[in-house]
Design an enzyme around this catalytic site. Sequence first.
Site: not given
Length: 916
Positions: A146, A574
């Site tokens: 990913h 994040k």
Amino acid sequence: MRETIDKNASLRNDVNMLGNILGEVLKLHGGTALFDKVESIREMTKSIRNEHDEDTYQTLKREISNLKPPLRQQVIRAFSIYFHLINIAEQNHRIRRKRQYLLDEESSQSFSIEKAVSKVKESTLTNEGIQEILDELSIELVMTAHPTEATKRTVLEIQKRISAHLRTLDNPQTSQREKADVEESLFNEITALWHTNELRQRKPGVLDEVKNGLYYFDQTLFETLPDVFQEMETQLQKQIPEGNWEVPNFIHFGSWIGGDRDGNPNVTPEITWQTLEMQRELILKKYEASIVELMRRFSQSSQRISINQQFIDRMEKEETSYLNENDKWPIKSEVYRRKFAIILKRLRETGKTSQGYDSPEELVHNLKEIKESAEAHLPKTKKLKTIRKVIRQVEMFGFHLATLDVRNHSGEHETAIHEILKAVHVTDDYAALAEEDKQKVLCEVLNDPRPLLLFDGGYSKETLDILKVFRTIKKAHEEFGKRAIEVYLISMSESPSDLLEVLVLAKETGIYRLYPDGTAESDLDVAPLLETIDDLIAGPDIMKTLFETEVYQKQLKARGQHQEIMLGYSDGSKDGGTLSANWNLFKAQEEIHNIARQYQIRLKFFHGRGGSLGRGGGSLSTSILSQPAETLEDGVKITEQGEVLSSRYLLEDIAYRNLEQAASALFTRSAKVSNTPDQEELRQKEWEITMESISKKSLKKYQSLVFGDPDFLAFFNQATPLTELGALNIGSRPMSRKNSQRFEDLRAIPWVFAWTQSRYMLPAWYAAGTGLQAFIEEDASHLEALQTMYKEWPFFKVTINNLQMALMKADMKTAEEYLELVEDSETAKRIYEDIADEYERTKMALLDISGNEELLSHTPNIQGSVHLRNPYVDPLNFLQVDLIQKLRETDNPSEDLVTEVLLTINGVAAGLVNTG
């Protein structure tokens, strides 16, 4: 200065040659109009980069905005292909530089094995001490999918052939006629690149991603990995000849591809099983080819040399057991070839019939029999490297090729346990229990050898799916060996019960076995994944509770007092910004390591680093150096993300260099730790206090924008190509965990990818400047303290250098163009100015701390690469803004318009050498 220029002259020649060939291709297939347009845009962007001129800047924007199909798509592709060619040239130059070092006996390359052995030799360690360090070294590199490559396999194959042609031109033995042939081949390959559709027409399935991962084992890793250990053995013998050196196979590869279920409904137990079959099929094919090659080489005849009679007797007995007359080697005196014929037959039957090998250890034993017999006829200083390499390969790759990790979200396990416990009336509402009560119930279950599962419990599909995953693991251990799947990872691990739930599921499926006398056996490590800032802070207490829990102590004992813990770099960054996330990751390792030592538990930290800087990216060697030094003694495990696989493992020489850097970094760092028992000598307590202060201020600044500004999420969605990324077929995994629009559910990969595309690079640097600058301004002595930390503390140096790289790739002028996509211009201006101010603040702090005159001036090669690329990324960004604007204003956009947007995304990714 002259020397630096000379070092890069060949690179510039390659770039110019490839660029000129591309120009010829553009003229041939797009006409002079295309060529002239590309050249006009290129010259303007270069001019603006050298000296900004507002009139030229506006002219460039108008020229790009006025482009119409089909010329517009051709211009986008021209710049994108140019980046692919630059990438090839730079990789070829890395290979060239490595060879230049090998030819120069007076110097050795940094992070080379030669240099590493030289450094360790200079320490006060004894030969026995060095061998002990070698025996303890461990690096696991785990491929993930990913995202998978933004670059298609077909394009990678063309790039690989172009690289081979460049190396041929480098060879001084290449004749003029051969050079002309190569140049013609280069023209044909670049033409093929122009004619190839670089966008995938469909999303890859999981098995497509598995094939992508296997490609690198097939093409480079199978051959390259053993060479790293052989080189280390050679250098040790050369530089410290009095030692009797044995270098173990301390680098191993694993994979998540086909086993990572978290948020990806396409990874089913059936897919996991097919993945394991595909891995075995490939490695057996590789062994078969190797054995055939050994048969060609081992032509020794018993009529020429004396071969041990016991060896011959065993071999003849095996011939009778395994071979019919047609399978036997026809020449009776060629004893080794007769033995290889048996090995070949058994290999071909492995996994199919009882005549095949039950384990790779059997194959290793057979090969060692031949090696020992054949080496008995050589001087002690000589070795048969070819068969030794094959033995290393079998020891490393077994019959499973790469250990497959299985990962799932903690919520999935809780739901299944809730249902299972309710069905047998242990508790009616497990999910609602307080954490302490959950632990109590789970410990009681784990202390009872009796099963919980009912023959037909009427379980939901979700629970049956989870049970099927564990049954697949059990079956895989029986079919492929226990190395096939060794670790079960739990995403969003927030409490001890998250691990105990998995242990219950393992118990119910026979993977964890409790006996009436209270002893236990376990075939699986259970590992938490600590992702968010809160998880990292809670991590030490979670692990301490587990280490003190009696049933979990049985699991640890059954697994050799070994515990793996995964650290997520993406979600932490994040959640809290890169500087704060990296410091909390460092602290969590330090604290958990110290707790584990109290309980005499061996820890392995698994670093879930992304390929990009905003997700913990960077070279393997810097990743290793930035860890708390004392944690390296139990080994290192690091993800190798899909987007970096081609840049690291497409070419054998680059793959070798990448692995060599990792091996040398771990070897030298481990030797230093072993030689420095006092932790204070590795880093000072004041440095950690300083980082804590900087981190808190940075976190506050980051969260005030990302979570505190009510307009930020709308800004992010509109000022980046986030919504357009979903159409780019680069991975099987959805962009959000729950297909929701919430920030919390957005995966870190598209979060980083979107900011990278718009040139903000925000996740990789934002808020670091506030933390650093605030500390510098507190006291006149603080800047000097940070400069000392930069010089003497690898963690801080890597952090500062990665921030420099991020700022170098970011471009606030280009990022400003994306404000045109934001509906509320006042909001756009306000948030942009905050980001731009922080950029300048961060840049000033980094230059002051590093002592650099410009960003990255300490690494001129990387700095030069970014300078080379930036002017040509700009047009793609301008085009992207213009096209996204058109796309978002159209209810039914044409297929060509969507394609053009996606081509700009691909091109920017190639130009910045980053996806997510």
